[in-house]
Design an enzyme around this catalytic site. Structure first.
Site, mmCIF file in Angstrom:
data_model
loop_
_atom_site.group_PDB
_atom_site.id
_atom_site.type_symbol
_atom_site.label_atom_id
_atom_site.label_comp_id
_atom_site.label_asym_id
_atom_site.label_seq_id
_atom_site.Cartn_x
_atom_site.Cartn_y
_atom_site.Cartn_z
ATOM 1 N N ASP A 1 73.073 -10.354 25.842
ATOM 2 C CA ASP A 1 72.220 -9.556 26.731
ATOM 3 C C ASP A 1 73.144 -9.022 27.766
ATOM 4 O O ASP A 1 73.383 -10.055 28.518
ATOM 5 C CB ASP A 1 70.829 -10.116 26.947
ATOM 6 C CG ASP A 1 70.180 -10.650 25.870
ATOM 7 O OD1 ASP A 1 69.471 -9.866 25.233
ATOM 8 O OD2 ASP A 1 70.413 -11.521 25.464
ATOM 9 N N ASP B 1 63.367 -15.892 22.416
ATOM 10 C CA ASP B 1 64.509 -16.626 22.256
ATOM 11 C C ASP B 1 65.603 -16.316 23.134
ATOM 12 O O ASP B 1 66.828 -16.865 23.503
ATOM 13 C CB ASP B 1 64.919 -16.996 20.895
ATOM 14 C CG ASP B 1 65.152 -15.377 20.126
ATOM 15 O OD1 ASP B 1 64.529 -14.428 20.551
ATOM 16 O OD2 ASP B 1 65.431 -15.355 19.075
ATOM 17 N N HIS B 2 65.315 -15.046 23.830
ATOM 18 C CA HIS B 2 66.336 -14.438 25.089
ATOM 19 C C HIS B 2 65.688 -14.607 26.223
ATOM 20 O O HIS B 2 64.386 -14.630 26.419
ATOM 21 C CB HIS B 2 66.497 -12.757 24.741
ATOM 22 C CG HIS B 2 66.919 -12.672 23.597
ATOM 23 N ND1 HIS B 2 68.466 -12.138 23.428
ATOM 24 C CD2 HIS B 2 66.639 -12.543 22.182
ATOM 25 C CE1 HIS B 2 68.683 -11.700 21.951
ATOM 26 N NE2 HIS B 2 67.675 -11.863 21.251
ATOM 27 N N GLU C 1 63.185 -5.220 20.995
ATOM 28 C CA GLU C 1 62.294 -5.829 19.658
ATOM 29 C C GLU C 1 60.825 -5.858 20.269
ATOM 30 O O GLU C 1 60.214 -6.910 20.262
ATOM 31 C CB GLU C 1 62.916 -7.258 19.612
ATOM 32 C CG GLU C 1 64.059 -7.491 18.606
ATOM 33 C CD GLU C 1 64.207 -8.610 18.060
ATOM 34 O OE1 GLU C 1 63.635 -8.915 16.651
ATOM 35 O OE2 GLU C 1 64.825 -9.549 18.629
ATOM 36 N N ASP D 1 70.046 -5.884 24.483
ATOM 37 C CA ASP D 1 70.561 -7.039 23.601
ATOM 38 C C ASP D 1 71.570 -6.323 22.727
ATOM 39 O O ASP D 1 71.547 -5.510 21.896
ATOM 40 C CB ASP D 1 69.571 -7.351 22.588
ATOM 41 C CG ASP D 1 69.956 -8.459 21.622
ATOM 42 O OD1 ASP D 1 71.067 -8.691 21.524
ATOM 43 O OD2 ASP D 1 69.010 -8.886 20.844
ATOM 44 N N ASN E 1 73.836 -7.954 20.905
ATOM 45 C CA ASN E 1 74.217 -8.576 19.652
ATOM 46 C C ASN E 1 75.801 -8.841 19.528
ATOM 47 O O ASN E 1 76.115 -8.861 18.469
ATOM 48 C CB ASN E 1 73.566 -8.115 18.668
ATOM 49 C CG ASN E 1 72.051 -8.678 18.160
ATOM 50 O OD1 ASN E 1 72.008 -9.643 18.100
ATOM 51 N ND2 ASN E 1 71.366 -7.657 18.037
ATOM 52 N N ASN F 1 65.248 -8.796 25.736
ATOM 53 C CA ASN F 1 64.491 -8.965 24.289
ATOM 54 C C ASN F 1 63.403 -9.924 24.307
ATOM 55 O O ASN F 1 63.635 -11.019 24.342
ATOM 56 C CB ASN F 1 65.573 -9.230 23.344
ATOM 57 C CG ASN F 1 65.243 -9.318 22.108
ATOM 58 O OD1 ASN F 1 64.094 -9.544 21.729
ATOM 59 N ND2 ASN F 1 66.242 -9.029 21.112
#
Length: 257
Positions: A218, A247-248, A34, A147, A149, A7
């Site tokens: 992830d 941030d991943h 994303e 991802d 979530n 991501n």
């Protein structure tokens, strides 16, 4: 052969990092989430110059997914979205690469358990599960990565008590993740590292990455036929240390053949 998911939290912002990581890594297939780009804004020229081919399903602001493959590999039988599900959000892309059916997914976040987006998340997961079931019936060699979530278990959360019953960790979400595994998929990271404390996402705030306070959301899920070829699955934290990082972190599966 290596399959990876990442991501990137805006491909426009993170394109230099993606190109650098592809140059540094022997990855063959990369699922991106994303993108945050319209379909006509995808940086195909730069991707191809790096030696990769791509299929993508773009959407500005929040969503968008892509599959990149290292040439001379090709993307065959590409499917955008979940067939039969009228979803305005562009979150799934599927293709066959060297005999492996690859599904890249940016799963719904849900925002909060009391949000109107939370029921959408559970509905979306049910639709994804049915799609994956159909794909597995046609393609024994299959990988579903992205991802999700969802942190599947307390071991995947830096503070399980603080996250209990919160979005990403709630019981219905974990049940939705378990339903995917019940199709015959295996969480490849946990297959190789059943007891390791490791995360793939860290909030930008409060130095969460430096303090290693994250979540493992992830994942790379693999069919039994692909599991027989799998040799390792790792979380590559190096790009998370770069300037202006996502941030991943990428998650990388290695298979033989």
């Amino acid at each position: 052969m290596q399959f990876a998911t990442w991501n990137v939290n805006s491909l426009k912002v993170r394109l230099p990092q993606v190109l650098q990581w592809l140059a540094d890594s022997p990855v063959d297939v990369l699922a991106l989430q994303e993108l945050k780009l319209d379909q006509d804004k995808f940086p195909l020229e730069e991707i191809e110059a790096a030696g990769f081919r791509a299929a993508w399903y773009g959407q500005k602001t929040y969503n968008g997914v892509a599959l990149l493959v290292r040439a001379p590999l090709t993307l065959e039988d590409v499917v955008l979205g979940i067939p039969g599900y009228d979803d305005p959000q562009r979150r799934v892309i599927t293709a066959t690469v060297d005999g492996v059916r690859v599904i890249g997914a940016y799963c719904v976040n849900g925002e909060a358990v009391d949000s109107e987006k939370y029921p959408y998340k559970l509905e979306w997961y049910a639709k994804l599960t049915e799609f994956v079931r159909e794909q597995m019936a046609q393609h024994p060699q299959l990988v579903l990565m992205g991802d999700f979530n969802i942190a599947p278990a307390d071991a995947d959360v830096y503070d399980p008590a603080a996250w209990q019953d919160k979005v990403l960790c709630s019981v219905p979400e974990r049940a939705a993740f378990a339903a995917l595994l019940e199709l015959g998929l295996t969480d490849s990271f946990r297959h190789f590292y059943p007891d390791e404390v490791a995360y793939s996402w860290w909030d930008y705030r409060m130095m969460m990455f430096r303090r290693n306070l994250g979540l493992r959301i992830d994942h790379v899920l693999i069919s039994d036929a692909l599991k027989a070829r799998a040799t390792d699955c790792v979380i590559d934290k190096v790009p998370r240390k770069w300037e202006r990082p996502s941030d991943h972190a990428p998650v990388v599966l290695t298979v033989t053949g």
